[in-house]
Design a protein around this motif. Structure first.
Motif, PDB file in Angstrom:
ATOM      1  N   UNK A 393     -13.878 -10.083   2.149  1.00 57.35           N
ATOM      2  CA  UNK A 393     -13.115  -9.671   3.318  1.00 57.35           C
ATOM      3  C   UNK A 393     -11.639  -9.974   3.195  1.00 57.35           C
ATOM      4  N   UNK A 394     -11.313 -11.122   2.592  1.00 55.95           N
ATOM      5  CA  UNK A 394      -9.906 -11.491   2.414  1.00 55.95           C
ATOM      6  C   UNK A 394      -9.198 -10.505   1.502  1.00 55.95           C
ATOM      7  N   UNK A 395      -9.853 -10.093   0.423  1.00 51.10           N
ATOM      8  CA  UNK A 395      -9.247  -9.134  -0.501  1.00 51.10           C
ATOM      9  C   UNK A 395      -9.036  -7.780   0.171  1.00 51.10           C
ATOM     10  N   UNK A 396     -10.025  -7.305   0.921  1.00 50.77           N
ATOM     11  CA  UNK A 396      -9.893  -6.026   1.613  1.00 50.77           C
ATOM     12  C   UNK A 396      -8.800  -6.097   2.679  1.00 50.77           C
ATOM     13  N   UNK A 397      -8.784  -7.188   3.446  1.00 50.97           N
ATOM     14  CA  UNK A 397      -7.768  -7.344   4.487  1.00 50.97           C
ATOM     15  C   UNK A 397      -6.368  -7.391   3.903  1.00 50.97           C
ATOM     16  N   UNK A 398      -6.217  -8.084   2.762  1.00 52.52           N
ATOM     17  CA  UNK A 398      -4.900  -8.186   2.142  1.00 52.52           C
ATOM     18  C   UNK A 398      -4.417  -6.832   1.638  1.00 52.52           C
ATOM     19  N   UNK A 399      -5.311  -6.008   1.125  1.00 47.89           N
ATOM     20  CA  UNK A 399      -4.901  -4.660   0.719  1.00 47.89           C
ATOM     21  C   UNK A 399      -4.317  -3.896   1.901  1.00 47.89           C
ATOM     22  N   UNK A 400      -4.796  -4.183   3.093  1.00 47.26           N
ATOM     23  CA  UNK A 400      -4.314  -3.481   4.287  1.00 47.26           C
ATOM     24  C   UNK A 400      -3.065  -4.121   4.877  1.00 47.26           C
ATOM     25  N   UNK A 401      -3.085  -5.443   5.116  1.00 42.71           N
ATOM     26  CA  UNK A 401      -2.034  -6.039   5.955  1.00 42.71           C
ATOM     27  C   UNK A 401      -1.317  -7.227   5.326  1.00 42.71           C
ATOM     28  N   UNK A 402      -1.434  -7.454   4.015  1.00 39.99           N
ATOM     29  CA  UNK A 402      -0.716  -8.569   3.388  1.00 39.99           C
ATOM     30  C   UNK A 402       0.774  -8.456   3.647  1.00 39.99           C
ATOM     31  N   UNK A 403       1.419  -9.618   3.864  1.00 40.38           N
ATOM     32  CA  UNK A 403       2.828  -9.659   4.235  1.00 40.38           C
ATOM     33  C   UNK A 403       3.757  -9.937   3.060  1.00 40.38           C
ATOM     34  N   UNK A 404       3.211 -10.070   1.851  1.00 39.76           N
ATOM     35  CA  UNK A 404       4.037 -10.394   0.696  1.00 39.76           C
ATOM     36  C   UNK A 404       5.036  -9.299   0.384  1.00 39.76           C
ATOM     37  N   UNK A 405       6.198  -9.668  -0.065  1.00 37.40           N
ATOM     38  CA  UNK A 405       7.242  -8.697  -0.398  1.00 37.40           C
ATOM     39  C   UNK A 405       7.097  -8.157  -1.813  1.00 37.40           C
ATOM     40  N   UNK A 406       6.400  -8.899  -2.690  1.00 41.58           N
ATOM     41  CA  UNK A 406       6.200  -8.409  -4.042  1.00 41.58           C
ATOM     42  C   UNK A 406       5.227  -7.237  -3.990  1.00 41.58           C
ATOM     43  N   UNK A 407       5.564  -6.127  -4.670  1.00 41.09           N
ATOM     44  CA  UNK A 407       4.762  -4.905  -4.556  1.00 41.09           C
ATOM     45  C   UNK A 407       3.308  -5.115  -4.925  1.00 41.09           C
ATOM     46  N   UNK A 408       3.057  -6.023  -5.880  1.00 39.58           N
ATOM     47  CA  UNK A 408       1.680  -6.214  -6.318  1.00 39.58           C
ATOM     48  C   UNK A 408       0.806  -6.795  -5.220  1.00 39.58           C
ATOM     49  N   UNK A 409       1.402  -7.450  -4.223  1.00 35.17           N
ATOM     50  CA  UNK A 409       0.603  -8.079  -3.169  1.00 35.17           C
ATOM     51  C   UNK A 409       0.953  -7.546  -1.791  1.00 35.17           C
ATOM     52  N   UNK A 410       1.821  -6.564  -1.700  1.00 32.93           N
ATOM     53  CA  UNK A 410       2.214  -6.048  -0.385  1.00 32.93           C
ATOM     54  C   UNK A 410       1.089  -5.199   0.203  1.00 32.93           C
ATOM     55  N   UNK A 411       0.797  -5.421   1.473  1.00 30.79           N
ATOM     56  CA  UNK A 411      -0.228  -4.645   2.147  1.00 30.79           C
ATOM     57  C   UNK A 411       0.213  -3.211   2.380  1.00 30.79           C
ATOM     58  N   UNK A 412      -0.752  -2.326   2.512  1.00 29.96           N
ATOM     59  CA  UNK A 412      -0.462  -0.913   2.752  1.00 29.96           C
ATOM     60  C   UNK A 412       0.131  -0.686   4.130  1.00 29.96           C
ATOM     61  N   UNK A 413      -0.389  -1.378   5.137  1.00 23.52           N
ATOM     62  CA  UNK A 413       0.092  -1.233   6.520  1.00 23.52           C
ATOM     63  C   UNK A 413       0.294  -2.628   7.117  1.00 23.52           C
TER      64      UNK A 413
END
Length: 605
Positions: A393-413
């Protein structure tokens, strides 16, 4: 002589409308002939000798004018048994909206209303008008008669042109302006709007073609007050439970039963006792308009035998095993995904709040990239049940809403509000959940008014999940699910294979199909899902593979466009904007192809 009873309000599963009750005390007495629909209920008091209730309900037969109606124009509703206006209203619904009409006049056989000039009402689109409780609690009349909103005089409206993302010199996609109604057509006479709450959605092979996805007007407004007492569609034919499934694929010694009203559920409980069955637990899901009963089987009775008996004696009963569903992730899991989808951060307007639902494991929102995210969580596990680890769930949630500025970890929305329903448990070496828990989670997500639901999970076909998702999609909410990890010869995975659900398969950085992806004609879109980088609940990041991780890319792409376009138009636009993979056109491996996006929403921080 007949017993004369005054009009009174009766609280029942139908509605709290004035009803004329005709009671008979014996065979010698009969109700006067009537041409209006009659609903026969069991006698509430056998000892008093009461017989049949005859309930008169408002019936809409048509509209004047019968042609299209302009926004701001008036229309007369024709029919009978409308009664007086007290406690009632008229609303326009369908295609994911619910808008009150202004009442100009009211009589027992006709009501004149004005169609509001509301931006959620689309030109050249059909809707239904119905009589409802003034507090939006329930429809009181049929809603199977449609009106069409007239298109305005042709204007040189600007077109929205989007370049093909990821291909700088690629062809342009020309979309009609939102609200132009260019893709919306009145339904044919043979496919009316649902009567008394809804029929099974479209018959075509592709959900976007069936027309039941409605304009959400931003966030979807349910096109009814309550779905309770709204009838379920006919029971679909499903295969019997295989003997090997009894060991690990279903909850042991129990069957789930679905009804559309508490009265039906109570009546079934009496029938079940006569069959040697007992009710283990029962729950009313107000958002879905369903009552779920879990039946305990006697010692020695298998689930397959119980279902055979129930379906044989009660062929109209929605009954199934309480199937188990698993996460669609690979245990053996570089950052390419955003680039493949053309998610370059340009051109996306996310001024309208995005509300996304997700049914999964719980989420570790203390992870650094999720600490600023808007995440609301709720567990649907009973006390004492160990929850599954939150890694998936954490991985799926991060793909959606992660707040990181680095593109590799930035969320889609990253600015979206994410509502997480935690339903997965840790059971020995397995991580799974039940159909019952999924239904409870869907009910909660509807109450949170999400526009899109991400289901990175899968299992066998189950009638409880099927009925619940049918209700969800009736409201205009888009459901996106993982196509499955069963390989080329794997069985269809549900709910992805359910009519109307957007099924997503996974590809790698070279646009090759994920080696374990399930093939099937239900696959709609492809998205990155092999070695995608996301947050690891244990800290830092990790690579993940599986159709589970492709699903949020499609969820995000649809959610960002639904804020500006009707869901049906969004899906049609996505079909036209994909990068076709595999056999030209739609195919069982890649669906329509690799989904593309116009950009990424800005971070909420």
């Amino acid at each position: 002589m007949p017993v004369l009873i005054r009009k009174r309000r009766v609280r029942a599963a139908f509605c709290s409308a004035p009803l004329l009750l005709i009671l008979t005390t014996g065979a010698a007495f009969a109700a006067p002939p009537s041409t209006s629909p009659q609903i026969t209920l069991p006698s509430p008091s056998v000892s008093r000798g009461f017989g049949t209730f005859v309930i008169t309900i408002p019936i809409i037969s048509g509209f004047t004018p019968a042609t299209c109606i302009s926004k701001g124009g008036s229309v007369t509703i024709q029919g009978k048994h409308f009664g007086n206006q007290s406690g009632k209203g008229v609303a326009l619904g369908g295609h994911g909206i619910h808008v009150d009409a202004q009442i100009l006049s009211w009589s027992d056989a006709s009501i004149t209303v004005r169609i509001p000039n509301d931006p959620k009402i689309q030109l050249n689109q059909w809707y239904y008008l119905g009589i409802e409780q003034a507090n939006h609690g329930k429809w009181l009349s049929n809603i199977n008669k449609n009106i069409t909103i007239c298109a305005s005089a042709p204007l040189a409206a600007p077109k929205l042109t989007l370049p093909m993302p990821g291909t700088p010199s690629g062809p342009a996609i020309v979309l009609p302006p939102a609200g132009s109604g260019a893709s919306a057509q009145p339904p044919p006479e043979s496919t009316p709007a649902p009567e008394y709450g809804g029929e099974w959605p479209g018959e075509s092979g592709y959900p976007g073609d069936s027309g039941y996805y409605g304009d959400s007007g931003g966030l979807p407004q349910p096109s009814y007050g309550s779905l309770l007492s709204s009838p379920l569609p006919p029971v679909p034919q499903v295969p019997p439970v295989a003997p090997e499934a009894e060991k690990s694929d279903i909850e042991p010694a129990e069957v789930v039963i679905i009804h559309s009203s508490p009265d039906e559920a109570r009546q079934f409980a009496e029938t079940a006792r006569g069959m040697g069955l007992s009710i283990k637990r029962r729950r009313t899901l107000k958002g879905l308009g369903l009552v779920v009963s879990v039946v305990r089987l006697p010692v020695g009775m298998t689930v397959s035998d119980a279902l055979l008996q129930l379906r044989g004696q009660l062929p109209d009963l929605w009954a199934d095993a309480n199937h188990r569903f698993t996460l669609q992730a690979d245990a053996d899991p570089k950052s390419y995904a955003l680039r493949m989808m053309g998610w370059d951060g340009q051109g996306v307007s996310c001024n309208t709040p995005i509300r996304i639902g997700m049914i999964d494991t719980t989420v570790t929102n203390q992870h650094p990239v999720l600490q600023g995210a808007q995440i609301t969580q709720k567990s649907f596990l009973p006390s004492g049940i160990e929850p599954a680890p939150p890694r998936h769930g954490t991985a799926v949630a991060a793909l959606l809403v992660a707040q990181g500025e680095h593109e590799a970890m930035a969320g889609l929305v990253p600015a979206a509000q994410l509502f997480v329903a935690g339903v997965f448990r840790g059971r020995d070496d397995a991580l799974d959940t039940s159909a019952e828990r999924i239904a409870y989670a869907l009910d909660w997500l509807l109450e949170q008014r999400v526009s899109t639901i991400n289901l990175s999970l899968g299992g066998p076909r189950n009638l409880l999940v099927e009925a619940a998702l049918h209700r969800v999609m009736q409201t205009g909410v888009v459901v996106v699910a993982a196509a499955g990890n069963g390989g080329a010869k794997g069985a269809p995975v549900y709910p992805a294979a359910q009519q109307g659900v957007i099924a997503v398969t996974a590809i790698d950085a070279d646009a090759r199909l994920y080696r374990n992806a399930t093939h099937g004609d239900y696959v709609v879109f492809s998205a990155p899902g092999v070695d995608v980088w996301s947050a690891d609940a244990r800290g830092g990041g990790a690579y993940f593979s599986g159709t589970s991780y492709a699903t949020p890319f499609v969820t995000a792409a649809l959610a960002t466009r639904i804020t500006r376009m009707a869901p049906a138009a969004v899906i049609e636009a996505q079909k036209k904007s994909v990068i076709d993979l595999g056999t030209p056109g739609r195919d069982p491996e890649y669906g329509w192809g690799l989904i593309q996006s116009a950009g990424r929403c800005p971070s909420s921080s």
